[in-house]
Design a protein around this motif. Structure first.
Motif, PDB file in Angstrom:
ATOM      1  N   ARG A 147       6.833  -0.852   5.565  1.00 29.72           N
ATOM      2  CA  ARG A 147       7.508   0.333   5.613  1.00 29.72           C
ATOM      3  C   ARG A 147       7.105   1.905   4.825  1.00 29.72           C
ATOM      4  O   ARG A 147       7.315   2.746   4.611  1.00 29.72           O
ATOM      5  CB  ARG A 147       9.764   0.083   5.125  1.00 29.72           C
ATOM      6  CG  ARG A 147       9.906   0.000   7.283  1.00 29.72           C
ATOM      7  CD  ARG A 147      11.088  -0.103   6.693  1.00 29.72           C
ATOM      8  NE  ARG A 147      12.098  -0.486   7.257  1.00 29.72           N
ATOM      9  CZ  ARG A 147      12.225  -0.391   8.688  1.00 29.72           C
ATOM     10  NH1 ARG A 147      11.572   0.253   9.720  1.00 29.72           N
ATOM     11  NH2 ARG A 147      12.778  -1.194   9.605  1.00 29.72           N
ATOM     12  N   ALA A 148       7.268   0.929   3.525  1.00 31.32           N
ATOM     13  CA  ALA A 148       6.354   1.478   2.546  1.00 31.32           C
ATOM     14  C   ALA A 148       5.222   1.848   2.381  1.00 31.32           C
ATOM     15  O   ALA A 148       4.558   3.360   2.410  1.00 31.32           O
ATOM     16  CB  ALA A 148       6.658   0.896   0.577  1.00 31.32           C
ATOM     17  N   LEU A 149       4.276   1.204   3.147  1.00 31.72           N
ATOM     18  CA  LEU A 149       2.942   1.877   3.747  1.00 31.72           C
ATOM     19  C   LEU A 149       3.040   2.701   4.228  1.00 31.72           C
ATOM     20  O   LEU A 149       2.171   3.406   4.268  1.00 31.72           O
ATOM     21  CB  LEU A 149       2.640  -0.003   3.840  1.00 31.72           C
ATOM     22  CG  LEU A 149       0.759   0.281   3.841  1.00 31.72           C
ATOM     23  CD1 LEU A 149       0.036   0.374   2.568  1.00 31.72           C
ATOM     24  CD2 LEU A 149      -0.056  -1.504   4.271  1.00 31.72           C
ATOM     25  N   LYS A 150       4.168   2.577   5.565  1.00 30.19           N
ATOM     26  CA  LYS A 150       3.503   3.970   6.602  1.00 30.19           C
ATOM     27  C   LYS A 150       4.496   4.900   5.900  1.00 30.19           C
ATOM     28  O   LYS A 150       3.112   6.354   6.242  1.00 30.19           O
ATOM     29  CB  LYS A 150       4.813   2.912   7.225  1.00 30.19           C
ATOM     30  CG  LYS A 150       5.421   4.267   8.882  1.00 30.19           C
ATOM     31  CD  LYS A 150       4.260   4.391   9.742  1.00 30.19           C
ATOM     32  CE  LYS A 150       4.187   5.553  10.572  1.00 30.19           C
ATOM     33  NZ  LYS A 150       3.166   5.870  11.585  1.00 30.19           N
ATOM     34  N   ALA A 151       4.824   4.708   5.020  1.00 26.81           N
ATOM     35  CA  ALA A 151       5.740   5.731   4.158  1.00 26.81           C
ATOM     36  C   ALA A 151       4.608   7.002   3.469  1.00 26.81           C
ATOM     37  O   ALA A 151       4.121   7.878   3.396  1.00 26.81           O
ATOM     38  CB  ALA A 151       6.831   5.995   3.885  1.00 26.81           C
ATOM     39  N   MET A 152       3.387   6.244   2.733  1.00 33.56           N
ATOM     40  CA  MET A 152       2.526   6.300   2.067  1.00 33.56           C
ATOM     41  C   MET A 152       1.034   6.835   2.605  1.00 33.56           C
ATOM     42  O   MET A 152       1.268   8.003   2.665  1.00 33.56           O
ATOM     43  CB  MET A 152       2.566   5.616   1.040  1.00 33.56           C
ATOM     44  CG  MET A 152       0.940   5.684   0.810  1.00 33.56           C
ATOM     45  SD  MET A 152      -0.211   4.534  -0.008  1.00 33.56           S
ATOM     46  CE  MET A 152      -1.691   4.211   0.740  1.00 33.56           C
TER      47      MET A 152
END
Lengths: 479, 479
Positions: B460-465
């Motif tokens: 999810r963090a990668l997607k948000a980034m």
């Protein structure tokens, strides 16, 4: 916001706290113990270790990182410390060293599924032996196998002698256990050969030089043991002829070509003239020697050698190869390999050196070498470059020896100009300034010649996402 | 904050603006044109396309994404739309479709360096042909090669028939050009074989199903063409015997084993009984058939067949193999492959089906199949599973056919209970719920059985980034 070394008073308090997170042997603070963690094996890079933390297991790594991150304390992950770019030693400002050297368990060997699961601190050679005991082979092989450790191999995406056939370690990693900067354990250990379930997170940590997380364990593919091999060295007078040799053996030995190595005439002469017992198989000097190794079944080794002889015979007839030696025994094969593997050692015996590890489109290598000779002549009189490397991968090692009589201290001043000359050429050829060694501290300033502004911005975003406080291996890799 | 479909009035305005960013044929809005972009080829998934944007080059993709991102408009990247998990069609709520189907340039073929650089919209078969014309081979091969496109192959990390020897497409990608959600172009096109210069950003986008960026071009490795092959099918009565066969051919044909495929007796019987011209080479029924293909040099094809016969002879003598057929011609080889490749077609002709694409530790497959039979019998009476797949990779395809007489509409209601039964078993074996097909929309709810909370949080963090506004392929892949 960013991690910084503590004051002396703070340091004592932190060391006490860290001691509480590991076993007695898990923290070294005696100044006498520091040097081997503070400097690289070449003695080129050194800094100050605030203490060496040596956890015995993943849980301890997680506790330690959670603590360091909470207190914004810089930490340098270290495995075998055999790197060539200063990526695993602290700065002069000081940082904790987190060594995985006590995490040396081989957790599992699966002979049926052909995989091995092991701690990050296992020495490469021990991992190779464990695979061999199971009747299989670990494909990664490096000159430093007796000292380098799996965690470092993964964090630098190690290549080595058999990349042509088996790929980098990236292609051999099936699963990875990583501790993030905040102590979160990403348990991605798995021996599954196929697993397309969401983002392949392990890829981010492979080759990241310990700046995004600490690799604590891995599952690696194993391969059938190579029972036999056929080894030959041929002499060619033009780089185009080396390309013809490469094309012929690629076509002739698909799936079992281990190595095709190029060695410049100066390098051959240097090894033969420097290392006891080494000698060139050729009566006359030729521009390049090309070393070929085919890995074959035991049953097939004699036939394979015959096929290699035949292929080389055709190349001689076509005027591509000027001379050739085909190893008739393992001792002869070792002798030919010695001419390739002995180059760094022969260089070290001869003069102070600056080392480069470059990649090009294979077809460009010959022109690069000619251009590099000219560029170096413009930098200083008497520089002595030797060229060798994994030609099938487009990978050229350039070792530039100091002019005769120049001392290491004096030669240090020439590093900048030589770096500039070589890295400018690399950019011109759209090559890579780091094929295998990584960026570390030594090539940070040159990263923007290989990577675009958008790419470097994306790298920074990734770093900020995974290590927002900048505690992991600060001032490494990113410019 | 997150992307949402526009109102009708807004839509007209956006379509006008988008038309200004592409050429005339670059935007489709006629309702008659929509269906083939709105539904998958199986007809299982469909939604609403607000318009189909078909840029002709990377710069246009960048302009379009910058616009959509600025206006928080959802977009579904689409290549060949041949996926099996509903990952490349819009939701019922509506989204723009960004098709790369007009980006079909083969930018370069490097015969010396053995690589090909091509647009994301090139059909796999065209790419294979371009490689063949250069005397080389693209290793990726899939049943859908006539329709699937390179961008989709990369975004799903396609595997296919030769993973065993050449790896997934991930291992074949040398460089990648990707447009990020905000329109930034990451130009990572490169044919360098080795390049350890900072984070390997391309890895993030391979297998990300278009949720992190849009792949617009790639450089792929090529391989020497396989001039000959040796193909055999053997019959075994127990799964352990299939393992013995696997071990023997792994040892005997290192580096040139293309495929080792398992086909359950029910699948063999179904193909032989359904497809014209297909027939089993065995007089009696056996629990499994194992198909073996060795890819060898032309010069060596006859000798290779002899070695395969010899290896199988030894397995018969050891009581491991009950019957065997060795192809004496290419037509016979095709006939044996037909029994493997024809399974999905024979299933489609027979009954409504739910499909699963699983991976296990190779040694677990036999027990999984037995457990799966039992678990399915508990779900409903008369379910008819067939098993087949790439056994050397631990990859099992399970096609569960409806009980005799049950219609597709009625069978839909059983998908949930069958999913649960099978995915529970997979979790128990620490297997993967998606070996090759990906997550798409159909397996999102099950991702947490394969990935830990920490892993999903990192995804999810990668997607948000990379896609902070959530415009790229919303509601796909992540739970």
């Amino acid at each position: 916001m960013f991690a910084r070394p503590p004051s002396a008073a703070e340091l004592d308090r932190h060391l006490d706290a860290l001691q509480g997170l590991v076993d007695t042997a898990g923290l070294l603070t005696d100044p006498a113990d520091m040097p081997r963690y503070e400097r690289d094996w070449m003695g080129k890079f050194h800094g100050r270790a605030l203490g060496v933390i040596r956890p015995r297991d993943t849980a301890a790594v997680a506790r330690v990182l959670a603590y360091l991150n909470a207190h914004r304390l810089p930490v340098v992950p270290q495995a075998g410390n055999t790197g060539l770019v200063g990526g695993s030693v602290p700065d002069a400002a000081g940082a904790f060293v987190l060594s995985v050297e006590r995490m040396t368990r081989i957790r599992a060997v699966d002979a049926v599924g052909a995989s091995i699961t092991l701690d990050a601190g296992v020495v490469l050679e021990s991992a190779q032996e464990a695979a061999r005991r199971a009747g299989l082979m670990l494909a990664l092989d490096l000159g430093s196998k007796g000292s380098c450790r799996i965690g470092g191999n993964i964090s630098t995406n190690a290549g080595g002698l058999k990349v042509l056939r088996y790929g980098h370690i990236r292609e051999q990693v099936l699963g990875l256990e990583v501790v993030l900067a905040d102590g979160t354990v990403l348990d991605g250990l798995s021996s599954l050969r196929k697993n397309n379930t969401g983002y392949d997170l392990k890829q981010m940590f492979i080759g990241a030089e310990g700046t995004l997380g600490v690799v604590t364990a891995a599952t690696l593919k194993l391969f059938p043991a190579e029972a036999g091999r056929a080894v030959a060295m041929v002499a060619v007078d033009r780089f185009d002829d080396a390309l013809a040799v490469l094309a012929a053996v690629r076509r002739g030995f698909p799936g079992r070509l281990n190595s095709v190595e190029l060695i410049g005439a100066d390098a051959v002469a240097l090894v033969a003239g420097t290392l006891p017992g080494a000698r060139s198989p050729f009566a006359l000097a030729h521009t390049y020697a090309v070393l070929i190794e085919v890995g074959s079944d035991d049953a097939d080794a004699v036939a394979e050698r015959g096929r290699l002889e035949e292929a080389i015979g055709a190349l001689i007839e076509a005027g591509r190869v000027a001379d050739a030696a085909i190893a008739q025994s393992d001792a002869q094969a070792e002798g030919l390999w010695r001419l390739r593997e002995g180059v760094p050692e022969a260089v070290a015996h001869t003069a102070p050196v600056h080392k480069y590890d470059l990649t090009f489109a294979v077809g460009d290598i010959g022109r690069f070498i000619a251009d590099c000779d000219l560029a170096l002549a413009r930098v200083a009189k008497g520089l002595r470059p030797v060229y060798f490397g994994h030609v099938a991968d487009g990978n050229v090692h350039v070792n530039v020896m100091a002019p005769p009589g120049m001392q290491a201290s004096g030669y240090q001043a020439l590093q900048g100009p030589i770096d500039d000359a070589i890295f400018d050429l690399v950019a011109q050829y759209r090559g890579s300034i780091s094929a295998e060694h990584g960026i570390g501290q030594v090539k940070r300033a040159y990263l923007d010649r290989n990577r675009s502004t958008a790419e470097i911005a994306t790298m920074r975003a990734l770093k900020a996402m995974l290590d927002p406080n900048g505690v992991l291996n600060p001032h490494r890799l990113l410019p």
